[in-house]
Motif scaffolding. Structure first.
Motif, PDB file in Angstrom:
ATOM      1  N   ILE A 514      -2.652 -15.979  17.323  1.00 20.68           N
ATOM      2  CA  ILE A 514      -1.235 -15.700  17.132  1.00 20.68           C
ATOM      3  C   ILE A 514      -0.336 -16.794  17.705  1.00 20.68           C
ATOM      4  O   ILE A 514       0.694 -17.140  17.111  1.00 20.68           O
ATOM      5  N   ASN A 515      -0.699 -17.381  18.827  1.00 22.07           N
ATOM      6  CA  ASN A 515       0.167 -18.382  19.448  1.00 22.07           C
ATOM      7  C   ASN A 515       0.186 -19.708  18.700  1.00 22.07           C
ATOM      8  O   ASN A 515       1.058 -20.540  18.943  1.00 22.07           O
ATOM      9  N   TYR A 516      -0.782 -19.913  17.795  1.00 23.63           N
ATOM     10  CA  TYR A 516      -0.808 -21.137  17.000  1.00 23.63           C
ATOM     11  C   TYR A 516      -0.581 -20.863  15.522  1.00 23.63           C
ATOM     12  O   TYR A 516      -0.597 -21.795  14.714  1.00 23.63           O
ATOM     13  N   ALA A 517      -0.407 -19.620  15.127  1.00 21.19           N
ATOM     14  CA  ALA A 517      -0.335 -19.271  13.710  1.00 21.19           C
ATOM     15  C   ALA A 517       0.855 -19.939  13.035  1.00 21.19           C
ATOM     16  O   ALA A 517       1.944 -20.023  13.611  1.00 21.19           O
ATOM     17  N   ARG A 518       0.643 -20.373  11.804  1.00 22.01           N
ATOM     18  CA  ARG A 518       1.700 -21.043  11.047  1.00 22.01           C
ATOM     19  C   ARG A 518       2.646 -20.045  10.402  1.00 22.01           C
ATOM     20  O   ARG A 518       3.832 -20.315  10.237  1.00 22.01           O
ATOM     21  N   GLY A 519       2.105 -18.876   9.993  1.00 21.69           N
ATOM     22  CA  GLY A 519       2.966 -17.856   9.426  1.00 21.69           C
ATOM     23  C   GLY A 519       2.580 -17.385   8.044  1.00 21.69           C
ATOM     24  O   GLY A 519       3.147 -16.412   7.536  1.00 21.69           O
ATOM     25  N   ASP A 520       1.601 -18.056   7.408  1.00 26.56           N
ATOM     26  CA  ASP A 520       1.162 -17.628   6.080  1.00 26.56           C
ATOM     27  C   ASP A 520      -0.224 -16.986   6.125  1.00 26.56           C
ATOM     28  O   ASP A 520      -0.819 -16.706   5.088  1.00 26.56           O
ATOM     29  N   GLU A 521      -0.736 -16.732   7.324  1.00 21.38           N
ATOM     30  CA  GLU A 521      -2.042 -16.112   7.468  1.00 21.38           C
ATOM     31  C   GLU A 521      -1.970 -14.608   7.170  1.00 21.38           C
ATOM     32  O   GLU A 521      -0.893 -13.996   7.234  1.00 21.38           O
ATOM     33  N   ASP A 522      -3.099 -14.014   6.851  1.00 23.50           N
ATOM     34  CA  ASP A 522      -3.189 -12.564   6.712  1.00 23.50           C
ATOM     35  C   ASP A 522      -2.993 -11.950   8.095  1.00 23.50           C
ATOM     36  O   ASP A 522      -3.684 -12.316   9.055  1.00 23.50           O
ATOM     37  N   LEU A 523      -2.050 -11.030   8.224  1.00 24.73           N
ATOM     38  CA  LEU A 523      -1.764 -10.441   9.532  1.00 24.73           C
ATOM     39  C   LEU A 523      -2.977  -9.721  10.126  1.00 24.73           C
ATOM     40  O   LEU A 523      -3.099  -9.622  11.354  1.00 24.73           O
ATOM     41  N   LYS A 524      -3.878  -9.242   9.284  1.00 25.23           N
ATOM     42  CA  LYS A 524      -5.078  -8.582   9.802  1.00 25.23           C
ATOM     43  C   LYS A 524      -6.033  -9.584  10.437  1.00 25.23           C
ATOM     44  O   LYS A 524      -6.870  -9.203  11.260  1.00 25.23           O
ATOM     45  N   ASP A 525      -5.911 -10.858  10.075  1.00 24.82           N
ATOM     46  CA  ASP A 525      -6.693 -11.897  10.741  1.00 24.82           C
ATOM     47  C   ASP A 525      -6.103 -12.250  12.102  1.00 24.82           C
ATOM     48  O   ASP A 525      -6.760 -12.893  12.917  1.00 24.82           O
ATOM     49  N   ILE A 526      -4.857 -11.850  12.343  1.00 26.89           N
ATOM     50  CA  ILE A 526      -4.209 -12.067  13.630  1.00 26.89           C
ATOM     51  C   ILE A 526      -4.396 -10.862  14.547  1.00 26.89           C
ATOM     52  O   ILE A 526      -4.788 -10.992  15.714  1.00 26.89           O
ATOM     53  N   TYR A 527      -4.134  -9.669  14.011  1.00 26.73           N
ATOM     54  CA  TYR A 527      -4.129  -8.452  14.836  1.00 26.73           C
ATOM     55  C   TYR A 527      -5.420  -7.652  14.765  1.00 26.73           C
ATOM     56  O   TYR A 527      -5.613  -6.719  15.547  1.00 26.73           O
ATOM     57  N   GLY A 528      -6.305  -8.002  13.850  1.00 26.13           N
ATOM     58  CA  GLY A 528      -7.624  -7.404  13.798  1.00 26.13           C
ATOM     59  C   GLY A 528      -7.616  -5.887  13.687  1.00 26.13           C
ATOM     60  O   GLY A 528      -6.792  -5.297  12.985  1.00 26.13           O
ATOM     61  N   ALA A 529      -8.528  -5.256  14.431  1.00 28.04           N
ATOM     62  CA  ALA A 529      -8.680  -3.804  14.384  1.00 28.04           C
ATOM     63  C   ALA A 529      -7.471  -3.068  14.963  1.00 28.04           C
ATOM     64  O   ALA A 529      -7.344  -1.856  14.777  1.00 28.04           O
ATOM     65  N   ASN A 530      -6.593  -3.785  15.650  1.00 30.22           N
ATOM     66  CA  ASN A 530      -5.403  -3.158  16.229  1.00 30.22           C
ATOM     67  C   ASN A 530      -4.221  -3.104  15.262  1.00 30.22           C
ATOM     68  O   ASN A 530      -3.155  -2.577  15.613  1.00 30.22           O
ATOM     69  N   TYR A 531      -4.408  -3.620  14.071  1.00 31.05           N
ATOM     70  CA  TYR A 531      -3.296  -3.766  13.120  1.00 31.05           C
ATOM     71  C   TYR A 531      -2.610  -2.434  12.824  1.00 31.05           C
ATOM     72  O   TYR A 531      -1.376  -2.335  12.899  1.00 31.05           O
ATOM     73  N   ALA A 532      -3.380  -1.407  12.476  1.00 30.44           N
ATOM     74  CA  ALA A 532      -2.782  -0.127  12.073  1.00 30.44           C
ATOM     75  C   ALA A 532      -1.974   0.487  13.203  1.00 30.44           C
ATOM     76  O   ALA A 532      -0.842   0.960  13.001  1.00 30.44           O
ATOM     77  N   ARG A 533      -2.530   0.483  14.417  1.00 32.62           N
ATOM     78  CA  ARG A 533      -1.802   1.058  15.554  1.00 32.62           C
ATOM     79  C   ARG A 533      -0.530   0.262  15.838  1.00 32.62           C
ATOM     80  O   ARG A 533       0.521   0.845  16.160  1.00 32.62           O
ATOM     81  N   LEU A 534      -0.606  -1.038  15.705  1.00 32.35           N
ATOM     82  CA  LEU A 534       0.565  -1.874  15.967  1.00 32.35           C
ATOM     83  C   LEU A 534       1.683  -1.604  14.959  1.00 32.35           C
ATOM     84  O   LEU A 534       2.869  -1.606  15.325  1.00 32.35           O
ATOM     85  N   THR A 535       1.346  -1.368  13.703  1.00 33.83           N
ATOM     86  CA  THR A 535       2.398  -1.072  12.727  1.00 33.83           C
ATOM     87  C   THR A 535       3.099   0.244  13.067  1.00 33.83           C
ATOM     88  O   THR A 535       4.314   0.368  12.879  1.00 33.83           O
ATOM     89  N   GLU A 536       2.352   1.214  13.573  1.00 36.01           N
ATOM     90  CA  GLU A 536       2.968   2.482  13.984  1.00 36.01           C
ATOM     91  C   GLU A 536       3.914   2.272  15.163  1.00 36.01           C
ATOM     92  O   GLU A 536       5.009   2.844  15.218  1.00 36.01           O
TER      93      GLU A 536
END
Length: 556
Positions: A514-536
């Motif tokens: 996340i600290n180096y991400a350019r911004g066009d990556e799949d967010l699930k590749d950044i937040y992984g298994a925590n993605y669903a909880r983070l959206t909530e």
């Protein structure tokens, strides 16, 4: 009421348009005039459907702040700010200085930048922006290169540098949200303690972590790496930078401030340790610190320079170290390849590989240097210093060349369990063919200790990449020229995508740091298994989606 140069309000009296142009333009420094002309010229070059008159382009850039894009007066905000706070408006030296970033290719468009000195200043500014539908985001070191930052149009920047106080009580440090790493390390050094920092290799800042951690790059903000997890030299001993956080004060998108910790709003506390840019502005962080001892105060750095034919053997050696189930906590290692005319034939310019072995102590065990000596480097050197010495020696002190804000940079980050040798070779080959104007760029291969990091589960914090031990990080650097941005970004993405494709084709998992991400990556590749909880949690703590300029989460 404090004097306010509020150029967003329509001036009284009858002014001819030409007169407004002449007055405004003469009060802009020559460098800024040149940047405006460059922007116009670039528009002409890159647009084929219409012709843009440079004068009209310049007029548009100058008149927008005069007429006001939002119709909002900043007078009421000024009345509510602390005495030292300042509202910087376009055309003023204050605004020009406050809007400068590490990467000149990141160009958010502000209608004002508010220099805050208290938490209340942050709250009042956020409320003004939120109530009037004005985009805003916080600035500390100004090092972010996420592409979403260029989506800010007519926004308000909140410059946190006035919130830079560092206090220490026992083994806990309270760090203001605008403190730079150099300010934190200097303050803690005076007290015989350390916490999160960064190290610079050549012209790149690597976000480190607390002694909690090690390093240099004095001009990077301390809070931002922590909010993204934060890697570093002592993570094998203590964990990530985010693992050191005890408590945080956070201003939410509606201007309210909350205190979050393991016992107070624990779901928010979980979220800000790895995805913190999505939830609010951190005004104060309380973190663990650790005493510096005679055994831990020094670092020894061995540097080896190789030609490209040694690449596979270097990467293989690194993978051997990464496979060690119980690596020494004193060890970190990293490599970087880039163009260095001092070690290349003048007629055949090829990238060279610099390998750095860092050991917390006064000497490095030979099992970590002899294998590199055996590969017959072009040159090698060893030195022992403290953290501040690393800063100065690598040009990463506050006035060093790395901290200067006169070039354009894009960064990318791919993480994986180990190095994909084929992918590194493909990236090296592509990099070898970089056009001359991109030859100040380089690619970093980062590897740190991991025992304390992996003792926690991926769900312990919002940072989900605890099993990834290798970070592939291209840094694309070139002279400031908006006309080259698209080409530079395309080149950096090619390096990144080649690595991702190679990792996945060889059966591995590739993620985005996340600290180096350019911004066009799949967010699930950044937040992984925590993605669903983070959206909530995004819906709970930022229902108005005010924080959308750094790897923004969607609503569930």
């Amino acid at each position: 009421m404090r004097s306010l140069r509020d150029s967003s309000r329509t001036p009284h009296g009858s002014f001819q348009l030409v007169h407004i142009f002449e007055v405004a333009f003469t009060h802009i420094p020559v460098a800024s005039q040149n940047r405006l002309y460059t922007t116009c010229s670039c528009s002409i070059m890159m647009t084929v459907l219409r012709v843009i008159n440079p004068l009209n382009c310049l007029l548009a850039a100058l008149i927008a702040p005069v007429l006001g894009l939002t119709g909002v007066s900043f007078t009421d905000l000024s009345d509510n700010l602390s005495p030292r706070a300042e509202i910087c408006l376009p055309g003023s030296d204050c605004f020009i200085n406050a809007s400068m970033r590490w990467s000149a290719a990141i160009r958010p468009q502000f209608e004002a930048i508010v220099k805050v000195y208290t938490e209340s200043d942050v709250q009042h500014t956020v409320r003004l922006a939120s109530d009037n539908g004005i985009p805003f985001f916080a600035i500390s070191g100004g090092h972010g290169t996420h592409q979403a930052l260029n989506n800010v149009k007519g926004g308000i920047g909140i410059l946190l540098r006035g919130l830079n106080k560092v206090t220490v009580r026992g083994d806990i440090a309270s760090i203001g949200g605008g403190a730079l790493i150099g300010e934190v390390t200097q303050s803690l050094k005076e007290r015989g303690r350390e916490t999160g920092k960064t190290l610079l290799l050549k012209t790149r800042c690597l976000y480190l972590k607390p002694l909690v951690a090690a390093g240099a790059c004095d001009c990077v903000g301390y809070a931002a790496p922590l909010l993204g997890g934060g890697h570093g030299y002592l993570q094998g001993r203590y964990g990530l930078i985010a693992d050191q956080l005890i408590q945080a004060r956070v201003v939410l998108g509606n201007g309210t401030v909350v205190t979050t910790s393991k016992s107070r709003l624990p779901d928010l506390f979980w979220a800000i340790r790895g995805a913190g840019h999505n939830f609010g502005i951190a005004t104060e962080l309380k973190v663990k610190t650790y005493p510096r001892t005679l055994r831990t105060k020094n670092w020894t750095i061995a540097q080896f320079t190789f030609t490209g034919d040694a690449l596979e053997r270097i990467v293989g050696l690194s993978n051997d170290w990464l496979a060690d189930p119980h690596p020494p906590v004193e060890l970190s290692h990293t490599a970087a390849f880039g163009f260095d005319p001092l070690t290349n034939n003048m007629l055949i310019v090829q990238p060279v590989i610099n390998v750095f072995v860092l050991w917390q102590g006064n000497s490095i065990p030979p099992e970590y240097t002899d294998p590199l000596r055996y590969l017959q480097p072009v040159s090698m050197s060893t030195r022992t210093t403290d953290f501040r010495g690393i800063n100065a020696g690598l040009g990463a002190d506050i006035n060093g060349p790395v901290c200067q804000k006169d070039a354009s940079h894009f960064q990318y980050g791919v993480t994986s369990r180990k190095w994909d040798v084929d992918g590194v070779r493909k990236a090296f080959s592509t990099f070898s063919n970089a056009p001359e104007w991109l030859r100040n760029s380089f690619v970093i291969l980062e590897a740190y200790g991991w025992e304390a990091v992996e003792k926690k589960s991926d769900a312990a914090t919002a940072f989900s990449q605890r099993r990834d031990r290798a970070i592939f990080a291209p840094i694309i650097t070139y002279s400031n020229n908006a006309c080259l941005d698209a080409l530079a970004n395309e080149f950096g993405k090619r390096l990144r995508d080649q690595m991702v494709e190679s990792i996945e084709s060889n059966g591995g998992d590739a993620n985005a740091y996340i600290n180096y991400a350019r911004g066009d990556e799949d967010l699930k590749d950044i937040y992984g298994a925590n993605y669903a909880r983070l959206t909530e949690l995004k819906a709970k703590y930022d229902p108005g989606r005010k924080f959308v300029f750094y790897n923004p989460l969607p609503m569930p």
